[in-house]
Design a protein around this motif. Structure first.
Motif, PDB file in Angstrom:
ATOM      1  N   LEU C 174       3.914  12.132  -3.931  1.00 36.73           N
ATOM      2  CA  LEU C 174       4.395  10.764  -4.060  1.00 36.73           C
ATOM      3  C   LEU C 174       3.589  10.008  -5.125  1.00 36.73           C
ATOM      4  O   LEU C 174       4.145   9.274  -5.947  1.00 36.73           O
ATOM      5  N   ALA C 175       2.288  10.222  -5.130  1.00 36.75           N
ATOM      6  CA  ALA C 175       1.456   9.552  -6.138  1.00 36.75           C
ATOM      7  C   ALA C 175       1.829  10.013  -7.545  1.00 36.75           C
ATOM      8  O   ALA C 175       1.969   9.198  -8.464  1.00 36.75           O
ATOM      9  N   ILE C 176       2.017  11.293  -7.717  1.00 31.53           N
ATOM     10  CA  ILE C 176       2.394  11.839  -9.025  1.00 31.53           C
ATOM     11  C   ILE C 176       3.737  11.259  -9.477  1.00 31.53           C
ATOM     12  O   ILE C 176       3.906  10.826 -10.622  1.00 31.53           O
ATOM     13  N   ALA C 177       4.711  11.255  -8.560  1.00 33.24           N
ATOM     14  CA  ALA C 177       6.030  10.728  -8.911  1.00 33.24           C
ATOM     15  C   ALA C 177       5.925   9.270  -9.346  1.00 33.24           C
ATOM     16  O   ALA C 177       6.566   8.854 -10.316  1.00 33.24           O
ATOM     17  N   CYS C 178       5.131   8.494  -8.639  1.00 29.76           N
ATOM     18  CA  CYS C 178       5.000   7.071  -8.983  1.00 29.76           C
ATOM     19  C   CYS C 178       4.284   6.900 -10.319  1.00 29.76           C
ATOM     20  O   CYS C 178       4.671   6.050 -11.133  1.00 29.76           O
ATOM     21  N   CYS C 179       3.254   7.687 -10.562  1.00 33.04           N
ATOM     22  CA  CYS C 179       2.576   7.608 -11.859  1.00 33.04           C
ATOM     23  C   CYS C 179       3.553   7.914 -12.991  1.00 33.04           C
ATOM     24  O   CYS C 179       3.680   7.149 -13.957  1.00 33.04           O
ATOM     25  N   ARG C 180       4.227   9.040 -12.886  1.00 38.74           N
ATOM     26  CA  ARG C 180       5.167   9.412 -13.959  1.00 38.74           C
ATOM     27  C   ARG C 180       6.237   8.338 -14.136  1.00 38.74           C
ATOM     28  O   ARG C 180       6.631   8.014 -15.264  1.00 38.74           O
ATOM     29  N   ALA C 181       6.726   7.788 -13.019  1.00 38.41           N
ATOM     30  CA  ALA C 181       7.743   6.735 -13.105  1.00 38.41           C
ATOM     31  C   ALA C 181       7.214   5.516 -13.845  1.00 38.41           C
ATOM     32  O   ALA C 181       7.974   4.764 -14.445  1.00 38.41           O
ATOM     33  N   MET C 182       5.905   5.313 -13.828  1.00 35.82           N
ATOM     34  CA  MET C 182       5.279   4.203 -14.541  1.00 35.82           C
ATOM     35  C   MET C 182       4.831   4.615 -15.938  1.00 35.82           C
ATOM     36  O   MET C 182       4.152   3.843 -16.623  1.00 35.82           O
ATOM     37  N   ILE C 184       2.775   7.145 -16.672  1.00 35.37           N
ATOM     38  CA  ILE C 184       1.425   7.713 -16.657  1.00 35.37           C
ATOM     39  C   ILE C 184       1.528   9.206 -16.339  1.00 35.37           C
ATOM     40  O   ILE C 184       1.978   9.576 -15.251  1.00 35.37           O
ATOM     41  N   PRO C 185       1.113  10.087 -17.263  1.00 35.19           N
ATOM     42  CA  PRO C 185       1.173  11.522 -16.976  1.00 35.19           C
ATOM     43  C   PRO C 185       0.318  11.856 -15.748  1.00 35.19           C
ATOM     44  O   PRO C 185      -0.778  11.311 -15.582  1.00 35.19           O
ATOM     45  N   ALA C 186       0.826  12.734 -14.902  1.00 36.13           N
ATOM     46  CA  ALA C 186       0.077  13.094 -13.697  1.00 36.13           C
ATOM     47  C   ALA C 186       0.398  14.531 -13.337  1.00 36.13           C
ATOM     48  O   ALA C 186       1.519  15.008 -13.562  1.00 36.13           O
ATOM     49  N   ARG C 187      -0.612  15.258 -12.810  1.00 37.77           N
ATOM     50  CA  ARG C 187      -0.390  16.650 -12.444  1.00 37.77           C
ATOM     51  C   ARG C 187      -1.047  16.959 -11.109  1.00 37.77           C
ATOM     52  O   ARG C 187      -1.983  16.279 -10.684  1.00 37.77           O
ATOM     53  N   TYR C 188      -0.526  17.986 -10.488  1.00 38.55           N
ATOM     54  CA  TYR C 188      -0.926  18.401  -9.141  1.00 38.55           C
ATOM     55  C   TYR C 188      -2.126  19.317  -9.246  1.00 38.55           C
ATOM     56  O   TYR C 188      -2.189  20.172 -10.127  1.00 38.55           O
ATOM     57  N   VAL C 189      -3.073  19.154  -8.336  1.00 35.26           N
ATOM     58  CA  VAL C 189      -4.290  19.951  -8.341  1.00 35.26           C
ATOM     59  C   VAL C 189      -4.544  20.514  -6.951  1.00 35.26           C
ATOM     60  O   VAL C 189      -4.526  19.760  -5.964  1.00 35.26           O
ATOM     61  N   SER C 190      -4.753  21.822  -6.864  1.00 39.35           N
ATOM     62  CA  SER C 190      -5.243  22.392  -5.601  1.00 39.35           C
ATOM     63  C   SER C 190      -6.750  22.544  -5.721  1.00 39.35           C
ATOM     64  O   SER C 190      -7.270  22.869  -6.795  1.00 39.35           O
ATOM     65  N   PHE C 205      -4.614  14.962  -7.216  1.00 39.16           N
ATOM     66  CA  PHE C 205      -3.881  14.896  -8.489  1.00 39.16           C
ATOM     67  C   PHE C 205      -4.753  14.291  -9.577  1.00 39.16           C
ATOM     68  O   PHE C 205      -5.769  13.649  -9.295  1.00 39.16           O
ATOM     69  N   GLU C 206      -4.348  14.542 -10.798  1.00 39.11           N
ATOM     70  CA  GLU C 206      -5.033  13.973 -11.953  1.00 39.11           C
ATOM     71  C   GLU C 206      -4.057  13.131 -12.766  1.00 39.11           C
ATOM     72  O   GLU C 206      -2.873  13.492 -12.891  1.00 39.11           O
ATOM     73  N   ALA C 207      -4.557  12.040 -13.296  1.00 40.31           N
ATOM     74  CA  ALA C 207      -3.745  11.176 -14.156  1.00 40.31           C
ATOM     75  C   ALA C 207      -4.419  11.079 -15.522  1.00 40.31           C
ATOM     76  O   ALA C 207      -5.642  11.039 -15.614  1.00 40.31           O
ATOM     77  N   TRP C 208      -3.602  11.032 -16.571  1.00 39.31           N
ATOM     78  CA  TRP C 208      -4.112  10.947 -17.934  1.00 39.31           C
ATOM     79  C   TRP C 208      -4.278   9.486 -18.326  1.00 39.31           C
ATOM     80  O   TRP C 208      -3.299   8.735 -18.356  1.00 39.31           O
ATOM     81  N   LEU C 209      -5.497   9.088 -18.579  1.00 39.97           N
ATOM     82  CA  LEU C 209      -5.802   7.687 -18.879  1.00 39.97           C
ATOM     83  C   LEU C 209      -6.760   7.625 -20.059  1.00 39.97           C
ATOM     84  O   LEU C 209      -7.337   8.635 -20.473  1.00 39.97           O
ATOM     85  N   GLN C 210      -6.934   6.424 -20.568  1.00 39.31           N
ATOM     86  CA  GLN C 210      -7.795   6.196 -21.728  1.00 39.31           C
ATOM     87  C   GLN C 210      -9.128   5.641 -21.246  1.00 39.31           C
ATOM     88  O   GLN C 210      -9.201   4.479 -20.846  1.00 39.31           O
ATOM     89  N   GLY C 211     -10.164   6.483 -21.262  1.00 34.32           N
ATOM     90  CA  GLY C 211     -11.478   6.037 -20.820  1.00 34.32           C
ATOM     91  C   GLY C 211     -12.420   5.827 -21.983  1.00 34.32           C
ATOM     92  O   GLY C 211     -11.997   5.829 -23.144  1.00 34.32           O
ATOM     93  N   PRO C 212     -13.689   5.669 -21.680  1.00 36.10           N
ATOM     94  CA  PRO C 212     -14.679   5.408 -22.744  1.00 36.10           C
ATOM     95  C   PRO C 212     -14.804   6.564 -23.731  1.00 36.10           C
ATOM     96  O   PRO C 212     -15.216   6.355 -24.876  1.00 36.10           O
TER      97      PRO C 212
END
Lengths: 280, 280, 280, 280
Positions: C174-182, C184-190, C205-212
């Motif tokens: 659900l978190a991944i689906a919501c990120c992608r819908a917004m 924001i790239p997101a992927r599943y992690v075991s 899960f991991e999300a692709w964001l712009q950090g320092p």
């Protein structure tokens, strides 16, 4: 034909719990009740109700904590019309009796609106009338596995198309959805079902067709597991959402229901191949 | 066989808008690009990317406000393996190349997990290998109407089973879902499709099977609208979610795409009945 | 921080059965394997594969009839970046690295396309970047019950919105689906998940964001059950369809998996509140 | 309050086509018809039917080829009970009048069974009775956009939870599903709706609650677009599947319906904040 039938339902309760039951046999033009007895153990005050538009018979009790049993038995005489399938046609939607229209509409578990393309592509080429409804039952019998535990209370006709497995309730839902999608009114029937093995409450359906006596409800069993002239109606409704044999309003533990039906005087081969007209 | 193909995509924009394009022909062992030209009007700086796991070629631009056109043309030589369908078998799931496994998994529009009962009941009795994949295509061709406008971007294989209508994308999705449900790896392919009428980007699919040269991807067109030996690959992916010819990131108005493909030297009857091996 | 972790998986088989395993810890820039041992009982020839685009490590064996055990243990040192959440922004879709795009697309259990109206209405007003992804996790934590047995292998983000209950896999979907819908790239992690109680394979899960340090994958646990700086990656993928710890190709009986992870040198309070950067 | 209302429906037909209409105002204890006129152009023989269980009034005609118009107008006096919301409670499911039970069951577009976890998590903490139903309307108003064209005839409460947009019909369906999921009987109502802008047939709903006069149906408009004391009932049913203002059985072209309602004697501010009791 005469049937002796009944059921016994037992529950364990922790606290006083209201129950609504629909296990008594309906009185219909072709279904006469010769004898009937229903008892609760412990004995309980009851409220009874006959739903006017369906003829369904409801009983309501507030069951006390502890073990609680409903025992019902009846002797029922069944005299359905037995018509030649070849002469049974569809009724154009514009000519249906007004009271029949609600059985054309989609319902919770029979999404006829969504299944219209599937139904028209699959059943549009069949000859109309009884043959088409029979063809729908044949398709379901050939393409869906009857398997206990393969579906649950939320399973609908859409699921059964995909899952290709179900129980009597799912078979009836899919058949009803396909009939309605083809413009044929259809309704869900709960029944005591002669020769159903193992014995249980059964789900079948009726379709409104034009027979030798005019418009009438004909009964069908898409599972082909019971004798079509041995289906004793309990309740009718749009689909299973409306026809539960027991609705407890609270927490409970249920024992496995006992259900039985016998036809003492019937010859072994007494399963009809005629169309079975049950009303109208 | 040699093909001259291309496309022209035109947009109207109100503001600078990034676009990701995947319209260039892939380089594959059987697909050689003789000549190629891609131009944006107005001219624009471009970023190009070749996705390693697929070979898909992507271009990214930030398009300025106003009218904006991509023109692509290429001459491509296609030399697929043409194998006898009779000798093409399935590969047991435990023996697949590791890189092929992702194409066994369910994806957004190909819910192979949910369609397994349907697929096994419908295609389980077919002979295995190429014949089974071909049988899946036949079933879809016989049970689903090809009709423009009958589906949308959210339509999936589950919908197509119920709606019995779709476009090339839906045909490919349903075929892929059924293959995966039967344990046959399958992937989505966007293509320039010779003899597709009217010309357009086309969606077909590839299945991993065991042919005379070993494990290989064979191409199939469930719509039967194009020549299987005239499918020039643009992109591959799990399903249409991964293979868009254009992804605009912002508001836009699109003109109708122009797509063309010709085989100047081909004889009229040059449509193969062989199995078309495209990779591996 | 250093972790000692492992798992033991045991099966009963009637016949030789191929298995694909993905239980070994991935090698990543922040994840170093100090020691590692994997053994099958009985001993078996193995095929190993490292999937290039993910870094996932797969093992394939053909297990013999009888009882069959995989034992894995490793000592892993984890050195994630720990960034201030306040400075972490979203990357406009037109500026993402090409390799990240597949994690914007909808997948089998993360129907981002269908959930876009829900996501935009619910999360559109949040501040962007890390705060938005965190807000998505908060919403899920507040609106969905974590309850073992409340979902099954076919449950998707759409189901979880309706059912309001699930397990770690459903929370991640659900978190991944919501990120992608917004956007924001997101992927599943075991993962092996420190402090998860009871210990088990975990899904985050991991999300692709712009950090320092630029664009990067940040890890999130929508269940809030494990320490975000104690998540040791096994596999990544579009969703659970692509990341199974064990895929048997045939009938089997499984014993309950044993999974463990300890951080011998960690202080009790060593759970970070920083944003945990794991790659890029 | 007195209302002058009516509608005009016009169709173009190629061939004789049966129509079933339900546009006439119902006679109820609080709704008296002072004057009424219905005319078809061209004039046509009509069959009229009053459905006993609902009080819905149906008209059936076979319309000839060409242009065909139904004109209806009525003057209706409405005298609903106006109760203090604070004193209106829920009726325990075990104590409902038998005739009310069908409005507890899930229906085609109101899948209360599936939405129970959502409803209980979202509305379980609200105070019971009128306040809970009002809270359901508030939630829908706050979380769903009213947008023409955002849904279609197959949209259900499950879709609206995901799509977060709909029209009056979808608002009513979602509210009904949530009420039933909370054990509150609810039914769909088609109405002429005072102050609805632009004027149109409107969809609202009634919930069965315990007011100062006993069990009664109270009316609610989840869209908050019309005056609750200006809703003149046409039909009631389980959901929109059962309450169509016009059902043509054949091909047709429809002009846009004209619908109107005015309250000549009403002061501008005459919108009540009381609970509006319409039956029972």
């Amino acid at each position: 034909m005469e049937f002796r039938l009944g059921c016994e339902l037992a529950y364990q309760l922790q606290q006083p719990t209201p129950f609504l039951f629909n296990v008594e046999v309906a009185r219909t033009p072709i279904q006469a009740i010769r004898h009937e007895a229903l008892a609760f153990t412990p004995a309980l005050p009851q409220e009874a109700w006959l739903q006017p538009e369906s003829g369904n018979r409801y009983l309501r009790v507030v069951a006390p904590p502890g073990r609680f049993v409903l025992h019902y038995e009846a002797t029922v005489s069944l005299a359905p019309g037995l018509d030649d399938p070849a002469g049974i046609a569809e009724v154009p939607a514009g000519e249906l009796p007004f009271a029949v229209y609600p059985h054309l509409y989609p319902s919770r578990y029979c999404q006829a609106d969504r299944l219209t393309p599937f139904a028209q592509r699959t059943f549009g080429g069949l000859p109309g009338g009884y043959a088409r409804v029979n063809g729908i039952c044949n398709w379901i019998h050939d393409h869906v596995d009857y398997r206990a535990g393969s579906s649950d209370e939320q399973s609908s006709a859409m699921d059964t198309i995909l899952d290709r497995a179900g129980v009597c309730r799912d078979f009836a839902h899919l058949a009803i959805a396909c009939c309605r999608a083809m413009g044929i009114p259809a309704r869900y029937v709960s029944a005591y079902a002669w020769r159903l093995d193992p014995p249980d409450f059964h789900a079948v359906f009726e379709a409104w067709l034009q027979g030798p006596t005019g418009g009438a409800w004909y009964i069908f069993d898409a599972t082909r597991k019971a004798a079509p002239n041995g289906l004793v109606r309990i309740g009718i409704g749009r689909d299973a959402a409306e026809v539960a044999f027991a609705s407890p309003f609270g927490a409970f533990e249920a024992e496995k229901p006992r259900v039985w039906i016998e036809a003492p005087g019937a010859a072994e081969g007494a399963i009809t191949t005629a169309a079975v007209r049950v009303e109208g």
